[in-house]
Design a protein around this motif. Structure first.
Motif, PDB file in Angstrom:
ATOM      1  N   ALA A  46       4.452  32.605 -35.753  1.00 19.18           N
ATOM      2  CA  ALA A  46       3.819  31.322 -36.084  1.00 19.18           C
ATOM      3  C   ALA A  46       2.649  31.073 -35.134  1.00 19.18           C
ATOM      4  CB  ALA A  46       4.833  30.186 -36.003  1.00 19.18           C
ATOM      5  N   ARG A  47       2.834  31.421 -33.866  1.00 21.58           N
ATOM      6  CA  ARG A  47       1.746  31.228 -32.894  1.00 21.58           C
ATOM      7  C   ARG A  47       0.549  32.123 -33.221  1.00 21.58           C
ATOM      8  NH1 ARG A  47       5.733  30.297 -29.129  1.00 21.58           N
ATOM      9  NH2 ARG A  47       5.895  32.499 -28.595  1.00 21.58           N
ATOM     10  N   LYS A  48       0.838  33.336 -33.668  1.00 20.07           N
ATOM     11  CA  LYS A  48      -0.264  34.250 -34.013  1.00 20.07           C
ATOM     12  C   LYS A  48      -1.059  33.737 -35.214  1.00 20.07           C
ATOM     13  CE  LYS A  48       1.579  38.407 -31.995  1.00 20.07           C
ATOM     14  NZ  LYS A  48       2.273  39.652 -32.176  1.00 20.07           N
ATOM     15  N   LEU A  49      -0.386  32.949 -36.034  1.00 23.48           N
ATOM     16  CA  LEU A  49      -1.068  32.392 -37.218  1.00 23.48           C
ATOM     17  C   LEU A  49      -2.000  31.241 -36.863  1.00 23.48           C
ATOM     18  CD1 LEU A  49       1.409  31.846 -40.196  1.00 23.48           C
ATOM     19  CD2 LEU A  49      -0.843  32.874 -40.301  1.00 23.48           C
ATOM     20  N   LEU A  50      -1.703  30.584 -35.728  1.00 19.83           N
ATOM     21  CA  LEU A  50      -2.419  29.331 -35.423  1.00 19.83           C
ATOM     22  C   LEU A  50      -3.938  29.453 -35.475  1.00 19.83           C
ATOM     23  CD1 LEU A  50      -0.253  27.709 -32.599  1.00 19.83           C
ATOM     24  CD2 LEU A  50      -0.340  27.164 -35.035  1.00 19.83           C
ATOM     25  N   PRO A  51      -4.533  30.491 -34.846  1.00 17.36           N
ATOM     26  CA  PRO A  51      -6.001  30.548 -34.840  1.00 17.36           C
ATOM     27  C   PRO A  51      -6.604  30.624 -36.244  1.00 17.36           C
ATOM     28  CG  PRO A  51      -5.075  32.137 -33.287  1.00 17.36           C
ATOM     29  CD  PRO A  51      -3.929  31.567 -34.059  1.00 17.36           C
ATOM     30  N   THR A  52      -5.858  31.145 -37.216  1.00 23.84           N
ATOM     31  CA  THR A  52      -6.402  31.244 -38.580  1.00 23.84           C
ATOM     32  C   THR A  52      -6.455  29.888 -39.280  1.00 23.84           C
ATOM     33  OG1 THR A  52      -4.238  31.533 -39.619  1.00 23.84           O
ATOM     34  CG2 THR A  52      -5.355  33.546 -38.879  1.00 23.84           C
ATOM     35  N   LYS A  53      -5.630  28.952 -38.808  1.00 29.44           N
ATOM     36  CA  LYS A  53      -5.464  27.614 -39.419  1.00 29.44           C
ATOM     37  C   LYS A  53      -4.909  27.691 -40.836  1.00 29.44           C
ATOM     38  CE  LYS A  53      -8.784  24.844 -36.894  1.00 29.44           C
ATOM     39  NZ  LYS A  53      -9.681  23.728 -37.020  1.00 29.44           N
ATOM     40  N   TRP A  54      -4.370  28.829 -41.236  1.00 25.43           N
ATOM     41  CA  TRP A  54      -3.893  28.952 -42.622  1.00 25.43           C
ATOM     42  C   TRP A  54      -2.678  28.081 -42.899  1.00 25.43           C
ATOM     43  CZ3 TRP A  54      -4.373  35.004 -42.560  1.00 25.43           C
ATOM     44  CH2 TRP A  54      -5.711  35.336 -42.743  1.00 25.43           C
ATOM     45  N   ARG A  55      -1.877  27.843 -41.858  1.00 24.52           N
ATOM     46  CA  ARG A  55      -0.701  26.985 -42.071  1.00 24.52           C
ATOM     47  C   ARG A  55      -1.128  25.598 -42.568  1.00 24.52           C
ATOM     48  NH1 ARG A  55       1.492  25.122 -37.950  1.00 24.52           N
ATOM     49  NH2 ARG A  55       3.673  24.908 -38.459  1.00 24.52           N
ATOM     50  N   VAL A  56      -2.288  25.156 -42.109  1.00 22.24           N
ATOM     51  CA  VAL A  56      -2.729  23.798 -42.468  1.00 22.24           C
ATOM     52  C   VAL A  56      -4.040  23.868 -43.242  1.00 22.24           C
ATOM     53  CG1 VAL A  56      -1.507  22.679 -40.583  1.00 22.24           C
ATOM     54  CG2 VAL A  56      -3.817  23.507 -40.183  1.00 22.24           C
ATOM     55  N   MET A  57      -4.248  24.950 -43.968  1.00 18.44           N
ATOM     56  CA  MET A  57      -5.536  25.139 -44.653  1.00 18.44           C
ATOM     57  C   MET A  57      -5.811  24.049 -45.684  1.00 18.44           C
ATOM     58  SD  MET A  57      -4.895  28.054 -47.445  1.00 18.44           S
ATOM     59  CE  MET A  57      -3.924  29.204 -46.578  1.00 18.44           C
ATOM     60  N   HIS A  58      -4.738  23.455 -46.219  1.00 21.81           N
ATOM     61  CA  HIS A  58      -4.903  22.449 -47.262  1.00 21.81           C
ATOM     62  C   HIS A  58      -5.178  21.069 -46.687  1.00 21.81           C
ATOM     63  CE1 HIS A  58      -0.858  22.867 -45.839  1.00 21.81           C
ATOM     64  NE2 HIS A  58      -0.494  21.720 -46.353  1.00 21.81           N
ATOM     65  N   TRP A  59      -5.067  20.904 -45.378  1.00 21.45           N
ATOM     66  CA  TRP A  59      -5.371  19.610 -44.775  1.00 21.45           C
ATOM     67  C   TRP A  59      -6.884  19.386 -44.795  1.00 21.45           C
ATOM     68  CZ3 TRP A  59      -2.464  18.539 -39.547  1.00 21.45           C
ATOM     69  CH2 TRP A  59      -1.100  18.745 -39.729  1.00 21.45           C
ATOM     70  N   PRO A  60      -7.290  18.111 -44.894  1.00 22.85           N
ATOM     71  CA  PRO A  60      -8.722  17.827 -44.760  1.00 22.85           C
ATOM     72  C   PRO A  60      -9.224  18.266 -43.382  1.00 22.85           C
ATOM     73  CG  PRO A  60      -7.503  15.884 -45.505  1.00 22.85           C
ATOM     74  CD  PRO A  60      -6.485  16.915 -45.142  1.00 22.85           C
ATOM     75  N   GLU A  61     -10.490  18.645 -43.337  1.00 21.23           N
ATOM     76  CA  GLU A  61     -11.044  19.111 -42.054  1.00 21.23           C
ATOM     77  C   GLU A  61     -10.963  18.039 -40.979  1.00 21.23           C
ATOM     78  OE1 GLU A  61     -14.750  21.537 -42.505  1.00 21.23           O
ATOM     79  OE2 GLU A  61     -14.266  21.258 -44.631  1.00 21.23           O
ATOM     80  N   ALA A  62     -11.062  16.767 -41.399  1.00 25.40           N
ATOM     81  CA  ALA A  62     -11.010  15.671 -40.429  1.00 25.40           C
ATOM     82  C   ALA A  62      -9.701  15.673 -39.641  1.00 25.40           C
ATOM     83  CB  ALA A  62     -11.157  14.335 -41.165  1.00 25.40           C
ATOM     84  N   TYR A  63      -8.643  16.233 -40.238  1.00 24.53           N
ATOM     85  CA  TYR A  63      -7.350  16.266 -39.537  1.00 24.53           C
ATOM     86  C   TYR A  63      -7.069  17.635 -38.925  1.00 24.53           C
ATOM     87  CZ  TYR A  63      -6.452  11.905 -42.032  1.00 24.53           C
ATOM     88  OH  TYR A  63      -6.522  10.633 -42.521  1.00 24.53           O
ATOM     89  N   GLY A  64      -8.052  18.504 -38.935  1.00 28.86           N
ATOM     90  CA  GLY A  64      -7.860  19.814 -38.299  1.00 28.86           C
ATOM     91  C   GLY A  64      -7.546  20.927 -39.281  1.00 28.86           C
ATOM     92  N   GLY A  65      -7.594  20.635 -40.589  1.00 33.63           N
ATOM     93  CA  GLY A  65      -7.339  21.687 -41.581  1.00 33.63           C
ATOM     94  C   GLY A  65      -8.632  22.371 -41.988  1.00 33.63           C
ATOM     95  N   LEU A  66      -8.558  23.146 -43.078  1.00 31.25           N
ATOM     96  CA  LEU A  66      -9.749  23.847 -43.565  1.00 31.25           C
ATOM     97  C   LEU A  66     -10.271  23.240 -44.857  1.00 31.25           C
ATOM     98  CD1 LEU A  66      -8.568  27.548 -42.987  1.00 31.25           C
ATOM     99  CD2 LEU A  66     -10.175  26.233 -41.593  1.00 31.25           C
ATOM    100  N   GLY A  67      -9.520  22.264 -45.388  1.00 35.02           N
ATOM    101  CA  GLY A  67      -9.959  21.608 -46.621  1.00 35.02           C
ATOM    102  C   GLY A  67      -9.878  22.509 -47.842  1.00 35.02           C
ATOM    103  N   TYR A  68      -9.060  23.573 -47.762  1.00 37.44           N
ATOM    104  CA  TYR A  68      -8.920  24.463 -48.915  1.00 37.44           C
ATOM    105  C   TYR A  68      -8.039  23.792 -49.969  1.00 37.44           C
ATOM    106  CZ  TYR A  68     -10.603  28.565 -46.279  1.00 37.44           C
ATOM    107  OH  TYR A  68     -11.337  29.459 -45.563  1.00 37.44           O
ATOM    108  N   GLY A  69      -8.224  24.191 -51.218  1.00 39.04           N
ATOM    109  CA  GLY A  69      -7.445  23.599 -52.298  1.00 39.04           C
ATOM    110  C   GLY A  69      -6.069  24.250 -52.444  1.00 39.04           C
TER     111      GLY A  69
END
Ligand SMILES: Cc1cc2nc3c(=O)[nH]c(=O)nc-3n(C[C@H](O)[C@H](O)[C@H](O)COP(=O)(O)OP(=O)(O)OC[C@H]3O[C@@H](n4cnc5c(N)ncnc54)[C@H](O)[C@@H]3O)c2cc1C
Length: 390
Positions: A46-69
Motif C-alpha cells: 500500500a505504501r509503494k502505491l502511495l506515490p502513484t495516487k491511484w488509490r485516490v485517483m477518483h478524488w477531486p484534485e482539490a482533495y489530493g486525488g487525480l480527478g480521474y473518472g
C-alpha cells in the motif's frame, strides 16, 4: 464487445500492470505467510502505491486525488484484483472519504482526507448490532449531546478491522422520539477513546478479522458529527449502496476460474486430464458465463453512476451476482479437487496454494456482508421495480 476504451485508458491499464509486475514478487501469495506477515506485506505494498495516487485517483484534485473518472478507477480495480495486489483499498478511501466529501464540514475534510489519502489512518465501520443487522434502522447505540460532546453507549458486532483501526465510522441513535429512520446520526469515533472496548471474533476461516465493539460513556466531540443530526440514515443508505457497487467480486472470481481451469487442464486422474471430463467442462463453461454476466452488471452499475442515474439497483445486482457466482465457483472447485481441495495452504499436497479451501469458507460471507442477498433483492424489488416495501 467494445466498451470504448480510449488509447489513454489502454495505456493506463498497461502502466498499472507493469507497476504490479515490478512491485510484487510473482509468487507472493504462495509464500505461506501467516495473518500478521500478510498484513505487513499488504501495508508495504500500500505504501509503494502511495506515490502513484491511484488509490485516490477518483478524488477531486482539490482533495489530493487525480480527478480521474469511474472508468479509470474500474481499470485499476480490475488489475489489482486480478493480480491479487494487497492493500489497494481500505474502508477509509472507499466509504469515509466519499461521505466526508459529500457531507463533511471543511474542518473534517481538512483533518481526515489527507491522512486517508496517505493511508495514515485505518478505519472500521461500526454499523451492525447484535439485534440490528438487516434491519439496520432499528439500531440502539445511543448518543446523547452533553455539553460539547456526544456521550455514546451501546454495542456493535462483526466490525471488520476494529482491532487495528484508529478511527471508526459510527451509526448511532440521536433521537428516540421519531420514526426509527429519522433518529440516526453518523459520528467519527477515535477508537483509542476511553470507554471503547474491542473484543475479537474469530471467523470461519480461522482469522481474527471481525470484532465486537463495546461503547461505554464514550465522549465524542460534537464537531465529529458528519452531516446533520438525525439525517444519518440517508447518508448510510447511500454509503452502503456505493460500497456494494465498488466491490469487484467478478474479477476476483475470474482469476479463480482461470486458476482452476489451469489446474484441471494440467492435472490427470487415472491418466486422463480432469479437464477432459464433460461434467467438469460444462460446469466451468457455465461459471464462465455467469462471471461474464456479473462483470457486465458491475460495468452497468458504473455506467449508471457516470451518467448521473441512481445506481442503487445496479449496485445491489452487482453485489448479489458477484457474491453468488463466487460461492458457486468455490463450491464447484472444491468438488473438482476431490479430497485435496479440503487441504489448507500449509499442506504440501494442497492444490493452488490452498486457495480453494480458503475461498470455500471465505465466500460464505459474500452473500451476508454489505446487506445479505435477500436484503439486496428487497432493495431491487422496491427501488428498482417500484414494489411496495415488504
Ligand atoms: C465477515 C463479516 C464482516 C462484516 N463486517 C462488518 C463491518 O465491518 N461493520 C459492520 O457494521 N457490520 C459488518 N458485518 C455485518 C453484516 O453487515 C451483517 O451480518 C448483515 O447485514 C446481516 O445482518 P445479521 O447478521 O444481523 O443477520 P440478520 O439480519 O439477523 O439476518 C438473518 C437472515 O434473515 C434474512 N432476513 C432478514 N431480514 C429479512 C427481510 N426483511 N427479508 C428477507 N430476508 C431477511 C437475512 O437475509 C439473513 O439470511 C459483517 C458481517 C460478516 C459476516
Amino acid at each position: 464487445m467494445d466498451f470504448g476504451w480510449t488509447p489513454e485508458d489502454n495505456a493506463f491499464r498497461s502502466e498499472v500492470r507493469s507497476f504490479i509486475r515490478k512491485t510484487i514478487p510473482p509468487n507472493w501469495d504462495e509464500m505461506n505467510l501467516d495473518e500478521e506477515e500478510e498484513e505487513v506485506y499488504a501495508q508495504e505494498f500500500a505504501r509503494k502505491l502511495l506515490p502513484t495516487k491511484w488509490r485516490v485517483m477518483h478524488w477531486p484534485e482539490a482533495y489530493g486525488g487525480l480527478g480521474y473518472g469511474a472508468w479509470r478507477q474500474l481499470i485499476f480495480s480490475e488489475e489489482v484484483t486480478y493480480h491479487r495486489f494487497p492493500g489497494a483499498w481500505d474502508g477509509g478511501n472507499m466509504v469515509v472519504a466519499p461521505l466526508l466529501m459529500h457531507a463533511g464540514t471543511d474542518d473534517q475534510k481538512r483533518r481526515f482526507l489527507g491522512p486517508i489519502a496517505n493511508a495514515d489512518y485505518s478505519w472500521c465501520q461500526l454499523f451492525t448490532e447484535p439485534e440490528s443487522g438487516s434491519d439496520l434502522a432499528s439500531l440502539r447505540t445511543r448518543a446523547v449531546l452533553t455539553g460539547d460532546d456526544y456521550v455514546v453507549n451501546g454495542q456493535k458486532v462483526f466490525n471488520t478491522g476494529a482491532h487495528l483501526a484508529d478511527w471508526g465510522l459510527l451509526a448511532c441513535r440521536t433521537d428516540t422520539e421519531v420514526p426509527k429512520h429519522r433518529g440516526i446520526s453518523f459520528l467519527l469515533v477515535d477508537m483509542k477513546s476511553p470507554g471503547v472496548t474491542v473484543r475479537p471474533l474469530i471467523n470461519l476461516t480461522g482469522a481474527h478479522a471481525q470484532n465486537e465493539v463495546f461503547l461505554e460513556d464514550v465522549r465524542v466531540p460534537k464537531d465529529h458529527l458528519v452531516g446533520r443530526e438525525n439525517e444519518g440514515w440517508y447518508l448510510l443508505v447511500s454509503a452502503l449502496s456505493s460500497e456494494r457497487g465498488g466491490i469487484n467480486r467478478a474479477t476476483q472470481a475470474k482469476r479463480l476460474l482461470d486458476d482452476v481451469t489451469g489446474f484441471v487442464a494440467s492435472t490427470a486422474y487415472n491418466g486422463r486430464p480432469i479437464g477432459k471430463r464433460p461434467e467438469v467442462r460444462n460446469r466451468l463453461a457455465e461459471l464462465a458465463i455467469a462471471i461474464d454476466l456479473a462483470r457486465w452488471v458491475f460495468y452497468r452499475a458504473i455506467w449508471a453512476q457516470v451518467n448521473g442515474m441512481d445506481p442503487t439497483r445496479e449496485n445491489s445486482a452487482s453485489k448479489i451476482m458477484g457474491g453468488e457466482v463466487s460461492q458457486r465457483l468455490a463450491s464447484t472447485a472444491m468438488n473438482m479437487m476431490g479430497l485435496y481441495g479440503q487441504l489448507n495452504r500449509r499442506s504440501k499436497y494442497t492444490p493452488l496454494q490452498g486457495r480453494i479451501e480458503m475461498m470455500y469458507k471465505e465466500t460464505v460471507y459474500y452473500t451476508i456482508g454489505l446487506g445479505t442477498s435477500e436484503i439486496n433483492r428487497n432493495v431491487i424489488a422496491q427501488r428498482g421495480l417500484g414494489l411496495p416495501r415488504g
